[in-house]
Motif scaffolding. Sequence first.
Motif, short mmCIF file in Angstrom:
data_model
loop_
_atom_site.label_atom_id
_atom_site.label_comp_id
_atom_site.label_asym_id
_atom_site.label_seq_id
_atom_site.Cartn_x
_atom_site.Cartn_y
_atom_site.Cartn_z
N ARG A 23 -44.75 123.30 57.06
CA ARG A 23 -45.01 122.03 56.38
C ARG A 23 -44.96 120.86 57.37
O ARG A 23 -45.81 119.98 57.36
CB ARG A 23 -43.97 121.83 55.27
CG ARG A 23 -44.27 120.69 54.33
CD ARG A 23 -43.22 120.54 53.24
NE ARG A 23 -42.81 121.79 52.61
CZ ARG A 23 -43.45 122.39 51.60
NH1 ARG A 23 -44.54 121.86 51.11
NH2 ARG A 23 -42.97 123.51 51.08
N ARG A 24 -43.97 120.89 58.27
CA ARG A 24 -43.84 119.83 59.27
C ARG A 24 -45.03 119.82 60.23
O ARG A 24 -45.55 118.77 60.57
CB ARG A 24 -42.55 120.00 60.06
CG ARG A 24 -41.32 119.65 59.28
CD ARG A 24 -40.09 119.81 60.13
NE ARG A 24 -38.90 119.69 59.33
CZ ARG A 24 -37.69 119.96 59.77
NH1 ARG A 24 -37.51 120.36 61.01
NH2 ARG A 24 -36.65 119.82 58.99
N GLU A 25 -45.44 121.01 60.66
CA GLU A 25 -46.57 121.09 61.58
C GLU A 25 -47.85 120.64 60.89
O GLU A 25 -48.67 119.94 61.49
CB GLU A 25 -46.73 122.50 62.14
CG GLU A 25 -47.84 122.65 63.15
CD GLU A 25 -47.71 121.77 64.39
OE1 GLU A 25 -48.74 121.55 65.06
OE2 GLU A 25 -46.61 121.29 64.70
N ALA A 26 -48.04 121.02 59.65
CA ALA A 26 -49.22 120.58 58.89
C ALA A 26 -49.23 119.06 58.78
O ALA A 26 -50.26 118.42 58.98
CB ALA A 26 -49.23 121.22 57.51
N GLU A 27 -48.08 118.49 58.49
CA GLU A 27 -47.98 117.03 58.38
C GLU A 27 -48.28 116.38 59.72
O GLU A 27 -48.99 115.37 59.79
CB GLU A 27 -46.58 116.65 57.90
CG GLU A 27 -46.41 115.17 57.65
CD GLU A 27 -45.05 114.84 57.09
OE1 GLU A 27 -44.43 113.90 57.63
OE2 GLU A 27 -44.62 115.51 56.14
N ARG A 28 -47.75 116.95 60.79
CA ARG A 28 -48.00 116.41 62.12
C ARG A 28 -49.49 116.41 62.45
O ARG A 28 -50.00 115.50 63.09
CB ARG A 28 -47.24 117.24 63.16
CG ARG A 28 -47.25 116.64 64.56
CD ARG A 28 -46.60 117.54 65.59
NE ARG A 28 -47.40 118.70 65.93
CZ ARG A 28 -48.50 118.68 66.66
NH1 ARG A 28 -48.95 117.55 67.13
NH2 ARG A 28 -49.16 119.79 66.92
N GLN A 29 -50.20 117.43 61.97
CA GLN A 29 -51.64 117.55 62.20
C GLN A 29 -52.47 116.85 61.13
O GLN A 29 -53.69 116.93 61.14
CB GLN A 29 -52.05 119.03 62.26
CG GLN A 29 -51.47 119.77 63.44
CD GLN A 29 -51.91 121.22 63.48
OE1 GLN A 29 -52.90 121.61 62.86
NE2 GLN A 29 -51.16 122.03 64.20
N ASN A 30 -51.78 116.18 60.20
CA ASN A 30 -52.44 115.46 59.10
C ASN A 30 -53.33 116.40 58.28
O ASN A 30 -54.48 116.10 57.98
CB ASN A 30 -53.24 114.27 59.63
CG ASN A 30 -53.59 113.28 58.54
OD1 ASN A 30 -52.85 113.15 57.57
ND2 ASN A 30 -54.71 112.61 58.68
N ARG A 31 -52.75 117.56 57.91
CA ARG A 31 -53.46 118.57 57.13
C ARG A 31 -52.58 119.00 55.96
O ARG A 31 -51.37 118.80 55.98
CB ARG A 31 -53.72 119.81 57.99
CG ARG A 31 -54.51 119.53 59.22
CD ARG A 31 -54.37 120.61 60.24
NE ARG A 31 -55.08 121.81 59.84
CZ ARG A 31 -55.37 122.79 60.66
NH1 ARG A 31 -55.03 122.74 61.91
NH2 ARG A 31 -56.02 123.83 60.24
N SER A 32 -53.19 119.62 54.99
CA SER A 32 -52.40 120.19 53.90
C SER A 32 -51.74 121.47 54.38
O SER A 32 -52.20 122.10 55.35
CB SER A 32 -53.29 120.49 52.69
OG SER A 32 -54.15 121.58 52.99
#
Length: 87
Positions: A18-27
């Motif tokens: 979830r954190r990595e997805a947020e960092r990449q601005n993705r769901s």
Amino acid sequence: MKSQIALRLETDIVELARREAERQNRSLANFVESVLADALMPADGTLPVVSLVDSEIDGIEAIHDDGSVDFEETARLRQVIALSRRR
């Protein structure tokens, strides 16, 4: 065509994803799908052949078509095995 699935995953893994997805601005769903695609469908179109060298699966190795060991893929396989044994 998209398929909806339900997965039961370790909480710490979900939080990292979830954190990595947020960092990449993705769901989270898009992130998981892309990670699976990268793991299962390499850009060069080749997939290593998996060879089990013992019945305990600890000796698992991914090998190229020419028989040489794919060390990067072997490391990924061993990580998956380690995660599955955390139960």
